[in-house]
Design an enzyme around this catalytic site. Structure first.
Site, PDB file in Angstrom:
ATOM      1  N   ALA A  14      81.121  29.985 -12.046  1.00 61.91           N
ATOM      2  CA  ALA A  14      80.710  30.737 -10.864  1.00 61.91           C
ATOM      3  C   ALA A  14      79.542  31.667 -11.122  1.00 61.91           C
ATOM      4  O   ALA A  14      78.740  31.942 -10.220  1.00 61.91           O
ATOM      5  CB  ALA A  14      81.901  31.536 -10.331  1.00 61.91           C
ATOM      6  N   HIS A 113      85.877  20.546 -10.399  1.00 64.24           N
ATOM      7  CA  HIS A 113      86.749  21.099  -9.364  1.00 64.24           C
ATOM      8  C   HIS A 113      86.403  20.602  -7.969  1.00 64.24           C
ATOM      9  O   HIS A 113      86.827  21.187  -6.980  1.00 64.24           O
ATOM     10  CB  HIS A 113      86.705  22.630  -9.417  1.00 64.24           C
ATOM     11  CG  HIS A 113      87.268  23.188 -10.684  1.00 64.24           C
ATOM     12  ND1 HIS A 113      87.091  24.504 -11.069  1.00 64.24           N
ATOM     13  CD2 HIS A 113      88.003  22.620 -11.668  1.00 64.24           C
ATOM     14  CE1 HIS A 113      87.682  24.704 -12.236  1.00 64.24           C
ATOM     15  NE2 HIS A 113      88.244  23.580 -12.618  1.00 64.24           N
TER      16      HIS A 113
END
Length: 259
Positions: A14, A113
């Site tokens: 992230a 993901h």
């Protein structure tokens, strides 16, 4: 070190996208730091059992910062690395597709993901564009069901409690074993199995570079740990000239036998 690497595998988290306006989850200003209750939206059992969780999840998807975000210098650095011919694969924990939008070959990106740009039915497995589902939400369907079977629809992302795609994991393992340098950028390295690729790379003999603002569990085994902003440090690393090395890229057997 970067200058001697011939085959590089990268893992991004992230932190690579925060400069694009997409908040992380666990950082000081992270989504879960500010609102711990938001974690339930990423729990598959809660999502399946509670219609209110699904409705809140759909509202969050409609307002997700990914729709407004643009790739930053960190994303573009990996594009340049690929153009140099040294990037074997980029494993990403991010679901925002900013690496692809920056110009990185989609075949080079392994989305551990998943992606927020697609939907999947949890009952029949039908997939579709997220934009179509969000149009239904905007038209008044707070929890749009699958149009194929009426089942529960969600983003094509991996929630807690769901398994990662075995094909993606296999390809990620191959890329990890076939690199001489593994770069982990913008990830806390606390979420598995993604973080496990770092250990796999080190055990296979690759050098490890960690670029992350906060300490990680693997700092002690890294050849270098860089805390500078990723939009600054990654372009500098990629720009390092290639140095002739007496040690060519190592490979481990016939690629057809990996995994």
């Amino acid at each position: 070190m970067f200058g001697r690497a011939r085959r590089i595998t990268a893992l991004t988290g992230a932190g690579v996208s925060t400069a694009s306006g997409i908040p992380d989850f666990r950082g000081p200003n992270g989504v879960w730091t500010k609102n711990p209750a938001a974690q339930r939206l990423t729990d598959i059992d809660s999502y399946i059992a509670d219609p209110q969780v699904r409705e809140e999840a759909w509202r969050n998807r409609a307002e997700h910062s990914a729709w407004r975000a643009e790739p930053n210098a960190a994303h573009r650095a990996f594009v340049e690395l690929d153009r140099s011919g040294r990037l074997g694969a980029l494993l990403t924990q991010n679901i925002d597709e900013l690496h692809q939008r920056a110009g990185l070959d989609r075949d080079r990106v392994l989305e551990l993901h998943g992606t927020i740009y697609r939907t999947v039915c949890l009952d029949c497995g039908a997939t579709g564009p997220m934009s179509a589902a969000l149009e239904r939400v905007a038209a008044g369907e707070p929890d749009p069901p699958c149009r194929s079977c009426g089942g529960i629809l969600k983003s094509a992302t991996v929630s807690f409690g769901q398994s990662l795609d075995p094909d993606v994991l296999r390809d990620a393992q191959r890329a990890t074993l076939n690199c001489d340098l593994f770069v982990a950028a913008g990830t806390s390295l606390t979420v598995y199995p993604a973080a496990g690729f770092v250990e796999l790379a080190v055990k296979a003999g690759a050098a490890l570079v960690i670029c992350n603002a906060e300490p990680t569990p693997y700092d002690d085994v890294a050849s270098a740990v860089l805390r500078e902003p990723l939009v600054e440090v990654l372009p500098e690393l990629v720009a390092a000239p290639l140095i002739d090395s007496p040690n060519p890229l190592r490979t481990w057997g016939d690629p057809s036998t990996w995994g």
